[in-house]
Scaffold this active site. Structure first.
Site, PDB file in Angstrom:
ATOM      1  N   ASP A   1       4.224 -14.298  12.102  1.00 11.53           N
ATOM      2  CA  ASP A   1       2.870 -14.751  11.766  1.00 11.53           C
ATOM      3  C   ASP A   1       1.892 -13.581  11.896  1.00 11.53           C
ATOM      4  OD1 ASP A   1       0.345 -15.851  11.744  1.00 11.53           O
ATOM      5  OD2 ASP A   1       0.839 -17.543  13.034  1.00 11.53           O
TER       6      ASP A   1
ATOM      7  N   HIS B   1      -2.234  10.107  -0.529  1.00  6.80           N
ATOM      8  CA  HIS B   1      -2.423   8.824  -1.213  1.00  6.80           C
ATOM      9  C   HIS B   1      -2.343   8.958  -2.725  1.00  6.80           C
ATOM     10  CE1 HIS B   1      -4.355   5.449   1.291  1.00  6.80           C
ATOM     11  NE2 HIS B   1      -3.550   6.122   2.062  1.00  6.80           N
TER      12      HIS B   1
ATOM     13  N   GLU C   1       0.828  -1.222   0.000  1.00  7.34           N
ATOM     14  CA  GLU C   1       0.000   0.000   0.000  1.00  7.34           C
ATOM     15  C   GLU C   1       0.854   1.261   0.000  1.00  7.34           C
ATOM     16  OE1 GLU C   1      -3.210  -0.042   2.877  1.00  7.34           O
ATOM     17  OE2 GLU C   1      -3.274   2.146   2.939  1.00  7.34           O
TER      18      GLU C   1
ATOM     19  N   LYS D   1      -7.243  -0.794  11.716  1.00  5.31           N
ATOM     20  CA  LYS D   1      -6.569  -1.207  10.477  1.00  5.31           C
ATOM     21  C   LYS D   1      -5.368  -0.292  10.224  1.00  5.31           C
ATOM     22  CE  LYS D   1      -6.122  -1.506   5.752  1.00  5.31           C
ATOM     23  NZ  LYS D   1      -5.395  -0.649   4.813  1.00  5.31           N
TER      24      LYS D   1
HETATM   25  C1  MEV Z   1      -5.790   3.117   5.195  1.00  4.51           C
HETATM   26  O1  MEV Z   1      -5.014   1.995   4.855  1.00  4.51           O
HETATM   27  C2  MEV Z   1      -5.779   3.314   6.695  1.00  4.51           C
HETATM   28  C3  MEV Z   1      -6.694   4.425   7.186  1.00  4.51           C
HETATM   29  O2  MEV Z   1      -8.022   4.228   6.702  1.00  4.51           O
HETATM   30  C4  MEV Z   1      -6.663   4.392   8.702  1.00  4.51           C
HETATM   31  C5  MEV Z   1      -7.680   5.287   9.374  1.00  4.51           C
HETATM   32  O3  MEV Z   1      -8.699   5.623   8.771  1.00  4.51           O
HETATM   33  O4  MEV Z   1      -7.420   5.653  10.534  1.00  4.51           O
HETATM   34  C6  MEV Z   1      -6.272   5.769   6.670  1.00  4.51           C
END
Ligand code: MEV
Length: 439
Positions: free
Chosen positions: A291, A389, A97, A275
């Protein structure tokens, strides 16, 4: 071995593909690839890409998992600026990513201004579960198991003299009765200090070895004997202070605190918040061939430990108006065993990190997760996530559309400028560039 077989369909003989293969595992990687090539219609070039395993020799890959036909490379970046407990670290990160490595480095720089990351961890204790069913008196059986603790722990520790010799081993035992759709079950839990190994093999071996004792004592039947990935006794923590002027002023601090409040209250947001934390942690886990499924399972289960899924980190404003962040999560990682010591890149990644114990490694990972979280929340609360991004995303689209060399930057920059980051636009721009005679 053929993936195409002659079979009768509606009275006619015809060739069909079959994925039913016996003894596929006994073939060499080359033979397996020939089968896959035929089945999937791969070109010679595609097969050559699969055979090119880079720094991971094919025979080593073939010993790591089953049915190997090749290896897949993932970009390896290094995040900079990390200062953890006053020591500087470089962080190897394997991830597909865009923006993750840049965001971690940027956040680590901000945290550095506030004195860097501070960390701590519990001893590296993993839990091994032993499920006993069909017990007439489960509550009394629980008492008997607890009473037999020394005998059970001795049996467990007999399995791993090496772990014992370095100060690890089964240290404690608990037992609980749970009510299930199949009636009450007695779950015995071994608490094993895994020192510098992740521990799945050691713990599972111990859990299996004590089965006869548990069955004898409880009069029940033991089924599952397996490590728990909800490693609540193997936690890593990190916290930091970011001066308000470094993070972008009072409004940005408030934005981040509000972003945290949103995640703390709403599981839909918490999943994305977490995430973001795992973006950083898992990239390091993959670089070091640990792992990552175990870490992810543990993290999400820990986030739901109080009965509702919530954020793994917290963000607050201190009395000076500065931003204060903290994170705590299970971190079952190892420096010994598994692929960590065999995969050539994993060994180099550990050397780049310079960590000496699994605990130090776990704490660095917690700091990376907190940095990643800060980077994402700052972008979200400040300018929106898309700006950062988009330029990398646009470059990826340009490459996918067929741009090479200087054309990549030309196409990407133009698409960002126009706010049209799409494959069709990338193709048009490539055509225009070619038509202008610049190539
Ligand atoms: C993207 O990989 C991760 C985010 O969505 C985390 C978040 O929203 O805090 C930018």
């Amino acid at each position: 071995m053929l993936s195409l077989i002659n079979t009768k369909y509606q009275g006619e003989w015809c060739m069909v593909k079959t994925s039913l293969v016996s003894g596929f595992y006994k073939l060499s990687p080359k033979e397996r690839l020939a089968f896959v090539k035929e089945f999937a219609g791969l070109s010679d070039e595609e097969c050559a890409s699969l055979r090119n395993t880079g720094s991971l020799p094919l025979d080593l890959a073939d010993r790591m998992i089953e049915n190997v036909v090749g290896a897949t490379p993932v970009p390896l970046g290094v995040a900079v600026n990390f200062q953890i407990n006053k020591r500087d670290y470089l962080i190897p990160m394997a991830i597909e990513e865009p923006s993750v490595v840049a965001a971690a480095s940027y956040a680590a720089k901000m945290v550095r201004e506030g004195g860097g990351f501070h960390t701590s961890s519990t001893p590296p204790i993993m839990i091994g579960q032993i499920q006993a069913v069909g017990i007439k008196d489960p509550y009394a059986a629980r008492m008997r198991v607890i009473q037999a603790k020394e005998e059970i722990l001795k049996k467990a520790n007999d399995q791993d003299p090496v772990l014992l010799s370095v100060g690890g081993g089964a240290k404690d035992l608990t037992a609980k009765v749970i009510n299930t759709t199949q009636g009450p079950m007695l779950i015995t839990e071994l608490h094993v200090d895994c020192r510098d190994v992740m521990g799945a093999n050691a713990v599972n071996t111990m859990a299996e070895a004590v089965t006869p004792i548990i069955e004898r004592i409880t009069g029940g039947r033991v089924y599952l004997r397996i490590i728990s990935n909800l490693a609540t006794k193997r936690l890593a923590r990190a916290w930091c202070i970011v001066p308000k002027e470094v993070v972008g002023g009072e409004q940005v601090v408030d934005g981040i605190v509000n972003a945290y409040a949103f995640a703390a209250a709403d599981p839909y947001r918490a999943a994305t918040h977490n995430k973001g934390i795992l973006n950083g942690i898992i990239a390091v886990i993959i670089a070091t061939c640990n792992d990552h499924r175990a870490i992810e399972a543990g993290a999400h289960a820990y986030a739901a430990r109080n009965g509702h899924y919530t954020a793994l980190s917290t963000w607050e404003k201190n009395e000076n108006g500065d931003l204060v962040g903290s994170v705590e999560l299970p971190m079952a990682v190892g420096l010994i065993g598994g692929a960590v010591r065999t995969h050539p890149i994993a060994k180099i990644a550990i050397k780049i990190l310079g960590v000496k114990t699994a605990n130090e490694f776990a704490e660095v990972l917690a700091a990376v997760g907190l940095a990643q979280n800060l980077g994402a929340l700052r972008a979200l609360a400040h300018e929106g996530i898309q700006r950062g991004h988009m330029s990398l995303h646009a470059r990826n689209i340009a490459v996918a559309a067929g741009a090479t060399d200087e054309l990549i930057d030309f196409v990407a920059e133009k698409m960002v400028e126009e706010h049209k980051i799409r494959m069709d636009r990338a193709k048009e721009l490539i055509e225009q560039y070619k038509a202008s005679g610049k190539l």
